[in-house]
Design a protein around this motif. Structure first.
Motif, PDB file in Angstrom:
ATOM      1  N   ASN A 251       0.793  -1.479  -0.105  1.00 45.36           N
ATOM      2  CA  ASN A 251      -0.022  -0.238  -0.001  1.00 45.36           C
ATOM      3  C   ASN A 251       0.849   1.282   0.538  1.00 45.36           C
ATOM      4  OD1 ASN A 251       0.647  -0.897   2.347  1.00 45.36           O
ATOM      5  ND2 ASN A 251      -0.465  -0.126   3.485  1.00 45.36           N
TER       6      ASN A 251
ATOM      7  N   LEU B  70      -4.096  -4.896   2.135  1.00 48.41           N
ATOM      8  CA  LEU B  70      -4.410  -3.160   2.626  1.00 48.41           C
ATOM      9  C   LEU B  70      -4.476  -1.928   1.604  1.00 48.41           C
ATOM     10  CD1 LEU B  70      -2.611  -2.694   6.177  1.00 48.41           C
ATOM     11  CD2 LEU B  70      -5.197  -3.545   5.419  1.00 48.41           C
ATOM     12  N   MET B  71      -4.733  -2.516   0.533  1.00 47.49           N
ATOM     13  CA  MET B  71      -3.985  -1.634  -0.670  1.00 47.49           C
ATOM     14  C   MET B  71      -5.490  -0.636  -1.649  1.00 47.49           C
ATOM     15  SD  MET B  71      -2.161  -3.810  -3.717  1.00 47.49           S
ATOM     16  CE  MET B  71      -1.192  -1.838  -4.522  1.00 47.49           C
ATOM     17  N   ASP B  72      -5.412   0.877  -1.693  1.00 39.91           N
ATOM     18  CA  ASP B  72      -6.642   0.978  -1.816  1.00 39.91           C
ATOM     19  C   ASP B  72      -7.037   0.686  -2.894  1.00 39.91           C
ATOM     20  OD1 ASP B  72      -5.565   3.046   0.014  1.00 39.91           O
ATOM     21  OD2 ASP B  72      -4.289   4.523  -1.109  1.00 39.91           O
TER      22      ASP B  72
ATOM     23  N   LYS C  62       1.387  -6.490   3.048  1.00 38.13           N
ATOM     24  CA  LYS C  62       0.325  -5.902   3.307  1.00 38.13           C
ATOM     25  C   LYS C  62      -1.083  -6.009   1.806  1.00 38.13           C
ATOM     26  CE  LYS C  62       2.184  -3.433   7.679  1.00 38.13           C
ATOM     27  NZ  LYS C  62       2.038  -2.361   7.944  1.00 38.13           N
TER      28      LYS C  62
ATOM     29  N   THR D  40      -6.281  -0.236  -7.317  1.00 33.32           N
ATOM     30  CA  THR D  40      -5.285  -0.759  -7.748  1.00 33.32           C
ATOM     31  C   THR D  40      -5.097  -1.839  -7.055  1.00 33.32           C
ATOM     32  OG1 THR D  40      -4.285   0.111  -4.903  1.00 33.32           O
ATOM     33  CG2 THR D  40      -4.618   1.441  -6.332  1.00 33.32           C
TER      34      THR D  40
END
Length: 266
Positions: A220, A251-253, A248, A256
């Motif tokens: 992220n 937890l990427m936007d 993570k 994306t």
């Protein structure tokens, strides 16, 4: 893994113990070393390799001493497993759990196998010889206590390592080093030069030609801002002994993805 390499790793582990207890610094032993910013997911990577939650968590610098983690594969019939005398045990039993002896009997075929190997997995610290920790929660507490004993409680760091051996049928024979996370700004009682101290400590390990660098970067955060890859390139500009690890991913936007990175296009 070849038989020759399998035989070599225990020898390297013994040498690593000697290095740690005699303060030798010029012996270049092969190691897998994790490098990453604070909260990049280094602990999660190591815990997934081991298959247990045993590393301290929290805010700020949690890893404040190098942790040399030796993973040793054992099987139910091994002498180390069946030996029940000559050491102190820390079972950390919870309500409903069986004793170590119950599990050893089961491992030796006296009772049908019903569990996932409890009693076959334990940890030992070099600074606590003769004691087996069957509770991984207590392994975490001992890491915290030993860190505070040497490095203090003011979030400072120390180059003196903690040596932990984890015995399990579910691990490969490996030696890894967990290092403090890269940071920029001192907080609370941290020394004003904490960034330089951590960077020097990391370089002390990864500058050695026999060190394989596990450069951990959170997915992220834009890869061009990866502190771990930046530091790895200083000592390994060709990337011959650097392995990039993305953490993570969950937890990427929204919208994306890491496809280009994972397929080698970036």
């Amino acid at each position: 893994m070849s038989a020759a390499l399998t035989d070599l790793i225990p020898v390297v582990n013994k040498l690593q113990d000697i290095v740690s207890t005699t303060n030798l610094t010029d012996l270049d032993l092969p190691l897998l070393t994790t490098v990453g910013s604070q909260s990049a997911g280094k602990s999660s990577v190591l815990e997934n390799i081991v298959g247990k939650d045993f590393l301290p968590r929290g805010t700020g610098i949690v890893t404040r001493r190098p942790l040399i983690l030796q993973l040793i594969n054992v099987q139910p019939g091994d002498a180390l497993v069946t030996k029940t005398t000559g050491f102190e045990t820390d079972l950390g039993l919870q309500p409903g759990e069986r004793t170590l002896e119950d599990h050893l009997r089961q491992a030796n075929g006296v009772a049908p196998s019903q569990d996932s190997g409890f009693g076959l997995e334990w940890g030992e610290f070099l600074h606590m010889p003769g004691k087996r920790y069957y509770s991984f929660d207590n392994i975490r507490k001992e890491i915290e206590n030993e860190t505070a004993r040497i490095a203090g409680k003011n979030k400072g760091i120390s180059r003196i390592p903690i040596n932990l051996k984890v015995y399990s049928p579910n691990v490969l024979n490996l030696t890894l080093v967990d290092l403090p996370g890269l940071t920029k700004i001192p907080i609370a009682d941290q020394p004003t030069d904490i960034e330089r101290q951590i960077k020097n400590l990391i370089l002390e390990y990864i500058s050695k030609p026999n060190c394989i660098i596990l450069a951990i970067s959170p997915a992220n955060v834009d890869l061009v801002n990866s502190e771990s890859l930046k530091l790895a390139r200083q000592v390994d500009p060709q990337g011959k002994r650097t392995i990039g690890i993305l953490s993570k991913l969950d937890l990427m936007d929204h919208g994306t993805n890491a496809y280009d990175i994972l397929t080698g296009k970036v």
